[in-house]
Design a protein around this motif. Structure first.
Motif, mmCIF file in Angstrom:
data_model
loop_
_atom_site.group_PDB
_atom_site.id
_atom_site.type_symbol
_atom_site.label_atom_id
_atom_site.label_comp_id
_atom_site.label_asym_id
_atom_site.label_seq_id
_atom_site.Cartn_x
_atom_site.Cartn_y
_atom_site.Cartn_z
ATOM 1 N N VAL A 102 21.070 -34.685 33.543
ATOM 2 C CA VAL A 102 20.116 -34.361 34.611
ATOM 3 C C VAL A 102 20.527 -33.068 35.306
ATOM 4 O O VAL A 102 19.701 -32.167 35.520
ATOM 5 C CB VAL A 102 20.033 -35.518 35.637
ATOM 6 N N SER A 103 21.807 -32.931 35.621
ATOM 7 C CA SER A 103 22.178 -31.735 36.381
ATOM 8 C C SER A 103 22.209 -30.491 35.500
ATOM 9 O O SER A 103 22.018 -29.390 36.013
ATOM 10 C CB SER A 103 23.481 -31.908 37.149
ATOM 11 N N THR A 104 22.403 -30.641 34.194
ATOM 12 C CA THR A 104 22.291 -29.463 33.327
ATOM 13 C C THR A 104 20.850 -28.957 33.302
ATOM 14 O O THR A 104 20.593 -27.767 33.513
ATOM 15 C CB THR A 104 22.716 -29.787 31.886
ATOM 16 N N ILE A 105 19.915 -29.885 33.057
ATOM 17 C CA ILE A 105 18.517 -29.468 32.907
ATOM 18 C C ILE A 105 17.977 -28.922 34.226
ATOM 19 O O ILE A 105 17.438 -27.809 34.292
ATOM 20 C CB ILE A 105 17.667 -30.647 32.396
ATOM 21 N N CYS A 106 18.156 -29.689 35.309
ATOM 22 C CA CYS A 106 17.631 -29.245 36.599
ATOM 23 C C CYS A 106 18.346 -27.984 37.078
ATOM 24 O O CYS A 106 17.721 -27.079 37.637
ATOM 25 C CB CYS A 106 17.757 -30.350 37.638
ATOM 26 N N GLY A 107 19.652 -27.929 36.826
ATOM 27 C CA GLY A 107 20.405 -26.738 37.227
ATOM 28 C C GLY A 107 19.908 -25.518 36.494
ATOM 29 O O GLY A 107 19.778 -24.435 37.082
ATOM 30 N N PHE A 108 19.587 -25.686 35.211
ATOM 31 C CA PHE A 108 19.086 -24.549 34.436
ATOM 32 C C PHE A 108 17.743 -24.081 34.982
ATOM 33 O O PHE A 108 17.508 -22.879 35.154
ATOM 34 C CB PHE A 108 18.959 -24.929 32.962
ATOM 35 N N LEU A 109 16.855 -25.049 35.282
ATOM 36 C CA LEU A 109 15.539 -24.672 35.827
ATOM 37 C C LEU A 109 15.706 -23.942 37.154
ATOM 38 O O LEU A 109 15.059 -22.916 37.409
ATOM 39 C CB LEU A 109 14.666 -25.922 36.004
ATOM 40 N N LEU A 110 16.615 -24.463 37.992
ATOM 41 C CA LEU A 110 16.869 -23.812 39.280
ATOM 42 C C LEU A 110 17.385 -22.395 39.057
ATOM 43 O O LEU A 110 16.979 -21.451 39.750
ATOM 44 C CB LEU A 110 17.889 -24.633 40.077
ATOM 45 N N SER A 111 18.262 -22.238 38.060
ATOM 46 C CA SER A 111 18.845 -20.913 37.830
ATOM 47 C C SER A 111 17.764 -19.927 37.379
ATOM 48 O O SER A 111 17.789 -18.759 37.767
ATOM 49 C CB SER A 111 19.962 -20.998 36.795
ATOM 50 N N VAL A 112 16.801 -20.416 36.585
ATOM 51 C CA VAL A 112 15.706 -19.535 36.159
ATOM 52 C C VAL A 112 14.917 -19.078 37.379
ATOM 53 O O VAL A 112 14.563 -17.898 37.516
ATOM 54 C CB VAL A 112 14.797 -20.263 35.147
ATOM 55 N N LEU A 113 14.676 -20.024 38.300
ATOM 56 C CA LEU A 113 13.957 -19.683 39.533
ATOM 57 C C LEU A 113 14.728 -18.637 40.331
ATOM 58 O O LEU A 113 14.159 -17.636 40.804
ATOM 59 C CB LEU A 113 13.773 -20.963 40.354
ATOM 60 N N VAL A 114 16.052 -18.861 40.448
ATOM 61 C CA VAL A 114 16.879 -17.919 41.209
ATOM 62 C C VAL A 114 16.838 -16.540 40.568
ATOM 63 O O VAL A 114 16.684 -15.520 41.251
ATOM 64 C CB VAL A 114 18.337 -18.439 41.288
ATOM 65 N N VAL A 115 16.942 -16.505 39.225
ATOM 66 C CA VAL A 115 16.924 -15.222 38.520
ATOM 67 C C VAL A 115 15.588 -14.526 38.735
ATOM 68 O O VAL A 115 15.539 -13.314 38.992
ATOM 69 C CB VAL A 115 17.208 -15.436 37.015
ATOM 70 N N ALA A 116 14.498 -15.304 38.663
ATOM 71 C CA ALA A 116 13.168 -14.720 38.871
ATOM 72 C C ALA A 116 13.086 -14.086 40.252
ATOM 73 O O ALA A 116 12.613 -12.953 40.408
ATOM 74 C CB ALA A 116 12.103 -15.792 38.707
ATOM 75 N N ILE A 117 13.595 -14.796 41.261
ATOM 76 C CA ILE A 117 13.544 -14.267 42.632
ATOM 77 C C ILE A 117 14.370 -13.000 42.729
ATOM 78 O O ILE A 117 13.946 -12.003 43.318
ATOM 79 C CB ILE A 117 14.057 -15.330 43.629
ATOM 80 N N ARG A 118 15.559 -13.013 42.110
ATOM 81 C CA ARG A 118 16.444 -11.851 42.259
ATOM 82 C C ARG A 118 15.922 -10.651 41.473
ATOM 83 O O ARG A 118 16.115 -9.511 41.883
ATOM 84 C CB ARG A 118 17.862 -12.209 41.803
ATOM 85 N N ILE A 119 15.282 -10.902 40.335
ATOM 86 C CA ILE A 119 14.810 -9.766 39.532
ATOM 87 C C ILE A 119 13.533 -9.180 40.099
ATOM 88 O O ILE A 119 13.361 -7.969 40.157
ATOM 89 C CB ILE A 119 14.652 -10.207 38.065
ATOM 90 N N LYS A 120 12.649 -10.059 40.568
ATOM 91 C CA LYS A 120 11.412 -9.566 41.187
ATOM 92 C C LYS A 120 11.674 -9.035 42.600
ATOM 93 O O LYS A 120 10.778 -8.507 43.243
ATOM 94 C CB LYS A 120 10.371 -10.696 41.250
ATOM 95 N N LYS A 121 12.909 -9.248 43.109
ATOM 96 C CA LYS A 121 13.281 -8.834 44.456
ATOM 97 C C LYS A 121 12.282 -9.330 45.499
ATOM 98 O O LYS A 121 11.708 -8.538 46.259
ATOM 99 C CB LYS A 121 13.421 -7.308 44.538
ATOM 100 N N VAL A 122 12.037 -10.638 45.477
ATOM 101 C CA VAL A 122 11.129 -11.241 46.448
ATOM 102 C C VAL A 122 11.720 -11.034 47.842
ATOM 103 O O VAL A 122 12.895 -11.320 48.069
ATOM 104 C CB VAL A 122 10.968 -12.752 46.180
ATOM 105 N N ARG A 123 10.904 -10.506 48.742
ATOM 106 C CA ARG A 123 11.418 -10.183 50.062
ATOM 107 C C ARG A 123 11.847 -11.463 50.790
ATOM 108 O O ARG A 123 11.233 -12.516 50.596
ATOM 109 C CB ARG A 123 10.339 -9.461 50.871
ATOM 110 N N LEU A 124 12.891 -11.364 51.597
ATOM 111 C CA LEU A 124 13.409 -12.481 52.376
ATOM 112 C C LEU A 124 14.188 -13.484 51.516
ATOM 113 O O LEU A 124 15.280 -13.883 51.868
ATOM 114 C CB LEU A 124 12.277 -13.231 53.106
ATOM 115 N N LEU A 125 13.607 -13.876 50.364
ATOM 116 C CA LEU A 125 14.287 -14.865 49.531
ATOM 117 C C LEU A 125 15.459 -14.249 48.778
ATOM 118 O O LEU A 125 16.459 -14.916 48.543
ATOM 119 C CB LEU A 125 13.295 -15.482 48.532
#
Lengths: 234, 230
Positions: free
Chosen positions: A26-49
């Protein structure tokens, strides 16, 4: 050394192994999905987030996982109470899954982000100029190139995750280590060496099996050349 | 529910154990580097039987979590020490062994595996020609190692070594399980002392965060300076 004793208690340990495996999966799969979200935010440079994600990664990477476990276990109910949700009793298993997801989200994002950045700018531009939709570009061009780079790092992350699950007994989850404590106290503090040796061997086998699985995946990815698939699309 | 004054108080009393945690980490780092260096040398020279043993041990140490190793060491090390000491004819009470020694021994062994990987990589980065040049100048094995290989390999390995220092500091949080007080152990004690676990843990988190940020800053600066050297 008492080998027969080790064989005697082995079934008990195997009976709690599913809890550990469930937490790992569970924590591998959910952690991976979370990491994709984090990467998306950091690459798109979403303001504030984006700065918040930077703080989140730096925090999870610089504090020990044991401390994070206790912080979530004791702290999350308080934070939720401030938001109006009252939990009287935090389930330790839930707390440990949440902690491991948060920890792995940060750890894996640091694996996935460099892998994504390693894909040349030209590949994006080529896909755009051929009229690929953003989703198709990601699916057909980017992911096949990111996966081989990220896989070894992700494999390491999974091995570390398996090791980190050995800590969740500290907040009271009855997994392999928790069971060891129970057995030791019911045995009046005898045979500790045998018990921990057995646990070490169980973890060794689990780690080796997952390492082999990741190696198998890596070999499969290598056999699947991405130039072939792009040619077919073009 | 959350008291700021307790947090501040805890923060400063946790700061008091930072030096001893750092000292412990430095000792473990040095010992594990030394052992890792020996492992790397054996692997490089492919010494017959030792090589096989080390491969198995390495796989074992890599596959088992530190907590399990720590408990294993905690329960078995006193008897191992007693056995070795009794061979020399000295009486030794196995319950006298300080848990700090157990922590140092177990962590040095378990981290030496990771250090050996770092060292192996940095040894690879030293050009073959450098060693040949040293040999042609008539340097012996240890002389080559000490004067030619180590200075070059060390520069390459330093960022990784600093990183593993941070990993060791974090891993020391496990030491509280066998009653050695480090940053996390202190937080746990403080939390139990005035029933304010959350404040104590948040304070400990801040201490770790600040410590790691300082070291990371230091590593980055150092790395930049090294890269400039080339």
């Amino acid at each position: 050394m008492d080998i027969t004793f080790m064989l005697e208690i082995l079934p008990q340990f195997l009976s709690v192994l599913p809890i550990t495996l469930l937490i790992i999966v569970v924590s591998t799969i959910c952690g991976f999905l979370l990491s994709v979200l984090v990467v998306a935010i950091r690459i798109k440079k979403v303001r504030l987030l984006n700065p918040i994600m930077g703080m989140y990664i730096s925090f999870t990477r610089s504090t020990p996982i044991l401390l994070q476990l206790f912080l979530i276990y004791y702290g999350l109910p308080v934070v939720l109470a401030l938001m109006g949700i009252h939990i009287n009793d935090m389930n330790p298993t839930t707390a440990s899954i949440i902690t491991l997801i948060i920890y792995n989200g940060a750890y894996m994002s640091e694996v996935v982000r460099p892998a994504y950045l390693a894909v040349e700018r030209g590949q994006h531009e080529a896909a755009d100029s051929l009229g690929f939709s953003p989703f198709k570009k990601l699916y057909r061009i980017i992911i096949p190139q990111v996966a081989p780079i990220a896989l070894p790092g992700l494999g390491n992350a999974i091995i570390y995750l398996i090791h980190d699950t050995s800590l969740i007994f500290a907040i009271g989850v009855v997994d392999i280590m928790g069971l060891a404590n129970i057995i030791i106290s019911s045995n009046y503090g005898m045979n500790q060496i045998e018990i921990y040796l057995l646990i070490a061997i169980i973890y060794w086998i689990v780690s080796m099996l997952s390492e082999q699985m990741i190696k198998y995946l890596e070999r499969r990815k290598q056999r699947l050349p991405y130039n072939g698939s792009t040619k077919e699309v073009a | 529910m959350f008291q700021l004054d307790v947090l501040i108080e805890d923060f400063f009393s946790i700061l008091k154990v930072v030096p001893q945690t750092l000292l412990l980490a430095v000792i473990i780092l040095i010992l594990s580097l030394f052992m890792g260096g020996c492992l790397a040398l054996i692997q490089r020279k492919k010494i017959p039987i030792l090589f096989t043993i080390i491969t198995v041990v390495q796989s074992f140490l890599r596959g088992t979590p530190n907590v399990v190793l720590l408990y294993l060491g905690y329960y078995s090390l006193p008897f191992i020490v007693q056995y070795i000491v009794s061979l020399m004819g000295i009486d030794f009470n196995p319950h006298q062994l300080d848990p700090v020694i157990t922590v140092i021994v177990v962590f040095s062994i378990s981290f030496s595996v990771f250090q050996s990987e770092t060292i192996r990589g940095s040894l690879h980065s030293v050009e073959r020609g450098q060693i040949e040049a040293a040999q042609s100048l008539g340097y012996g094995f240890f002389h080559t190692l000490w004067k030619v290989i180590i200075p070059q390999a060390l520069v390459e390995a330093l960022p990784d070594i600093m990183n593993s220092f941070l990993v060791i500091i974090k891993a020391l949080s496990l030491a509280y399980l066998i009653s050695v007080v480090d940053i996390f152990g202190q937080a746990k004690l403080l939390g139990a002392y005035n029933f304010s676990y959350i404040e104590a843990f948040v304070a400990a988190a801040f201490v770790y965060w600040i410590l790691c940020s300082i070291f990371t800053l230091f590593i980055n600066k150092f790395e930049l300076r090294l890269r400039k050297g080339y």
